[in-house]
Write a protein that holds these residues in place. Structure first.
Motif, PDB file in Angstrom:
ATOM      1  N   GLY A 128      72.567  12.821  37.820  1.00  0.00           N
ATOM      2  CA  GLY A 128      72.164  14.223  37.840  1.00  0.00           C
ATOM      3  C   GLY A 128      70.682  14.447  37.995  1.00  0.00           C
ATOM      4  N   GLY A 129      69.905  13.370  38.070  1.00  0.00           N
ATOM      5  CA  GLY A 129      68.464  13.504  38.232  1.00  0.00           C
ATOM      6  C   GLY A 129      67.994  12.873  39.525  1.00  0.00           C
ATOM      7  N   GLU A 130      66.840  13.332  40.002  1.00  0.00           N
ATOM      8  CA  GLU A 130      66.271  12.822  41.239  1.00  0.00           C
ATOM      9  C   GLU A 130      65.189  11.807  40.895  1.00  0.00           C
ATOM     10  OE1 GLU A 130      66.056  12.669  45.477  1.00  0.00           O
ATOM     11  OE2 GLU A 130      67.475  13.685  44.132  1.00  0.00           O
ATOM     12  N   LEU A 131      65.322  10.599  41.450  1.00  0.00           N
ATOM     13  CA  LEU A 131      64.342   9.537  41.256  1.00  0.00           C
ATOM     14  C   LEU A 131      63.546   9.398  42.549  1.00  0.00           C
ATOM     15  CD1 LEU A 131      66.683   6.844  39.620  1.00  0.00           C
ATOM     16  CD2 LEU A 131      65.319   8.607  38.463  1.00  0.00           C
ATOM     17  N   VAL A 132      62.235   9.610  42.483  1.00  0.00           N
ATOM     18  CA  VAL A 132      61.389   9.592  43.681  1.00  0.00           C
ATOM     19  C   VAL A 132      60.223   8.633  43.450  1.00  0.00           C
ATOM     20  CG1 VAL A 132      59.981  10.934  45.270  1.00  0.00           C
ATOM     21  CG2 VAL A 132      62.011  11.967  44.234  1.00  0.00           C
ATOM     22  N   SER A 133      60.110   7.653  44.303  1.00  0.00           N
ATOM     23  CA  SER A 133      59.016   6.692  44.223  1.00  0.00           C
ATOM     24  C   SER A 133      57.714   7.332  44.714  1.00  0.00           C
ATOM     25  CB  SER A 133      59.336   5.460  45.072  1.00  0.00           C
ATOM     26  OG  SER A 133      58.193   4.648  45.245  1.00  0.00           O
ATOM     27  N   PRO A 134      56.568   6.947  44.124  1.00  0.00           N
ATOM     28  CA  PRO A 134      55.283   7.449  44.616  1.00  0.00           C
ATOM     29  C   PRO A 134      54.788   6.730  45.862  1.00  0.00           C
ATOM     30  CG  PRO A 134      54.928   5.981  42.754  1.00  0.00           C
ATOM     31  CD  PRO A 134      56.416   6.147  42.893  1.00  0.00           C
ATOM     32  N   ALA A 135      55.508   5.681  46.313  1.00  0.00           N
ATOM     33  CA  ALA A 135      55.066   4.898  47.465  1.00  0.00           C
ATOM     34  C   ALA A 135      55.130   5.735  48.743  1.00  0.00           C
ATOM     35  CB  ALA A 135      55.926   3.648  47.615  1.00  0.00           C
ATOM     36  N   ARG A 136      54.178   5.501  49.650  1.00  0.00           N
ATOM     37  CA  ARG A 136      54.122   6.249  50.904  1.00  0.00           C
ATOM     38  C   ARG A 136      55.124   5.693  51.906  1.00  0.00           C
ATOM     39  NH1 ARG A 136      48.696   7.449  54.612  1.00  0.00           N
ATOM     40  NH2 ARG A 136      49.740   8.767  56.157  1.00  0.00           N
ATOM     41  N   THR A 137      55.911   6.573  52.492  1.00  0.00           N
ATOM     42  CA  THR A 137      56.852   6.187  53.538  1.00  0.00           C
ATOM     43  C   THR A 137      56.556   6.997  54.798  1.00  0.00           C
ATOM     44  OG1 THR A 137      58.494   7.819  52.825  1.00  0.00           O
ATOM     45  CG2 THR A 137      58.645   5.617  51.846  1.00  0.00           C
ATOM     46  N   TYR A 138      57.034   6.489  55.932  1.00  0.00           N
ATOM     47  CA  TYR A 138      56.751   7.122  57.220  1.00  0.00           C
ATOM     48  C   TYR A 138      58.010   7.634  57.904  1.00  0.00           C
ATOM     49  CZ  TYR A 138      52.016   5.379  56.746  1.00  0.00           C
ATOM     50  OH  TYR A 138      50.740   5.148  56.296  1.00  0.00           O
ATOM     51  N   THR A 139      59.174   7.276  57.396  1.00  0.00           N
ATOM     52  CA  THR A 139      60.447   7.812  57.845  1.00  0.00           C
ATOM     53  C   THR A 139      61.299   8.041  56.600  1.00  0.00           C
ATOM     54  OG1 THR A 139      61.351   5.571  58.132  1.00  0.00           O
ATOM     55  CG2 THR A 139      60.405   6.619  60.089  1.00  0.00           C
ATOM     56  N   PRO A 140      62.320   8.894  56.668  1.00  0.00           N
ATOM     57  CA  PRO A 140      63.183   9.101  55.506  1.00  0.00           C
ATOM     58  C   PRO A 140      63.943   7.819  55.173  1.00  0.00           C
ATOM     59  CG  PRO A 140      63.429  10.887  57.101  1.00  0.00           C
ATOM     60  CD  PRO A 140      62.670   9.797  57.790  1.00  0.00           C
ATOM     61  N   LEU A 141      63.754   7.299  53.947  1.00  0.00           N
ATOM     62  CA  LEU A 141      64.415   6.050  53.567  1.00  0.00           C
ATOM     63  C   LEU A 141      64.507   5.943  52.056  1.00  0.00           C
ATOM     64  CD1 LEU A 141      61.931   4.052  52.506  1.00  0.00           C
ATOM     65  CD2 LEU A 141      61.593   3.702  54.931  1.00  0.00           C
TER      66      LEU A 141
END
Length: 345
Positions: free
Chosen positions: A181-194
């Motif tokens: 039920g929660g959203e886990l989002v990494s602080p790492a920079r990405t360049y495409t949705p992954l």
């Protein structure tokens, strides 16, 4: 990590066909040799599938006993057009690179290096006080064309989002994922949705992951008896599922705990050529990267400490502090490959 194969194949990487059900990819053992004298289990790229989202390379290694050896020793080597993702289950690796980074990575932490137009780095087991076992995965992501000429940079993230739900621990190191039920989002920079995440399941546990239906996904199993969407994925194997699912079910068998790595993303729209440590769009781009690196090695007389950042031909910069010279690039193959158009269902 460098690809230390002496005769690396030139890979034309495209997204591959979209299929029903779970597609099982079997790893191949790749002896890397050299001073590191270790082998890895490689699941992508391979003929059946070369990309999962932007994920273009997956090496699974260990557990290796490094208590009585030099452990991992990868001298300075170059990269272009990709990100390297270092993720450990056990042990420690010391990273040095040509943008001045000096960083140890440990289990649960992320070392992320973005090559852009060109970077060089080394990796080694710390000389003192290191744990006796080395065990983990090395992953690469392909950069989109808009980022190929970007400035190289490095990130280290030691505090990543974690959730525990239904007997499973979920740690997201790249992108985002919904769990419990929660959203886990990494602080790492990405360049495409992954997305990239480690899953640890207790015996008999079942976890339901809310995922983006535009993503394709794959589960790399490190240990344990596990099923993805009802299909058993063997240890060291990769289970792939096409886009279209809004939820993935991962279930552990009753015999013991499970550890696995989930990767995924939107199907990569650009076809790329990968050879050795270089990613490009054409054979000429890859050949130029090799020539630039070899000119740098030759001008330095094979001595990594002789690099002069910013001088003519110094595309890949200088790695400070590694005790030996850089790796020489293998010879290019005699054949010329052109990117294929991406298959469509």
């Amino acid at each position: 990590m460098s690809n230390l194969e002496t005769r690396p194949a030139e890979q034309v990487c495209s997204a591959g066909e979209l299929r029903e059900g779970v597609e099982l990819l079997t790893p191949r053992d790749v002896p890397l040799g050299g001073p590191r004298a270790m082998s890895v289990r490689r699941t992508i790229p391979q003929r059946a599938r070369s990309l999962v989202g932007a994920w273009c390379f997956s090496d699974h290694y260990g557990p290796d006993d490094v208590s009585s050896s030099a452990g991992m020793q990868v001298p300075p080597h170059p990269h272009t057009g990709l990100q390297t993702v270092s993720w450990l289950f056990q042990g420690e690796i010391l990273h040095r690179d040509s943008v001045g980074s000096l960083q140890t990575v440990r289990p649960g932490e992320l070392n992320l290096m973005t090559a852009g137009r060109g970077i060089s780095h080394s990796e080694e087991s710390p000389a003192q006080g290191r744990p006796p076992l080395l065990h983990g995965v090395q992953l690469w992501t392909a950069l989109p064309g808009s980022a190929l000429d970007s400035d190289p940079h490095f990130e280290h993230h030691g505090d990543l989002p974690v959730a525990t739900v239904d007997g499973a621990r979920v740690e997201v190191f790249m992108g985002g994922l919904s769990a419990g039920g929660g959203e886990l989002v990494s602080p790492a920079r990405t360049y495409t949705p992954l997305v990239g995440a480690q899953l640890d399941l207790e015996p008999g546990a079942e976890v339901w992951l809310d995922v983006d239906p535009a993503f394709e996904h794959a589960l790399l199993v490190d240990s344990g008896d596990v099923a993805l969407e009802g299909e058993t994925v063997p240890v060291a194997g990769l289970g792939y599922v096409s886009p279209g699912r809004s939820r993935l079910v991962v279930r552990a068998g009753a015999s013991g705990p499970v550890r696995a790595v989930l990767i995924g993303g939107t199907p990569f729209e650009e076809d790329v050529i990968m050879w050795w440590n270089f990613m490009g769009r054409t054979h000429e781009e890859v050949a130029r990267a090799r020539a630039d690196w070899m000119a740098q090695v030759a001008d330095a007389g094979g001595d990594a400490t002789a690099y002069t950042p910013g001088a003519a031909g110094r595309r890949f910069g200088r790695v400070e502090g590694y005790p030996t010279g850089p790796l020489r690039a293998p010879a290019l193959p005699d054949v010329r490959l052109k990117p294929r158009t991406r298959p469509h269902p």
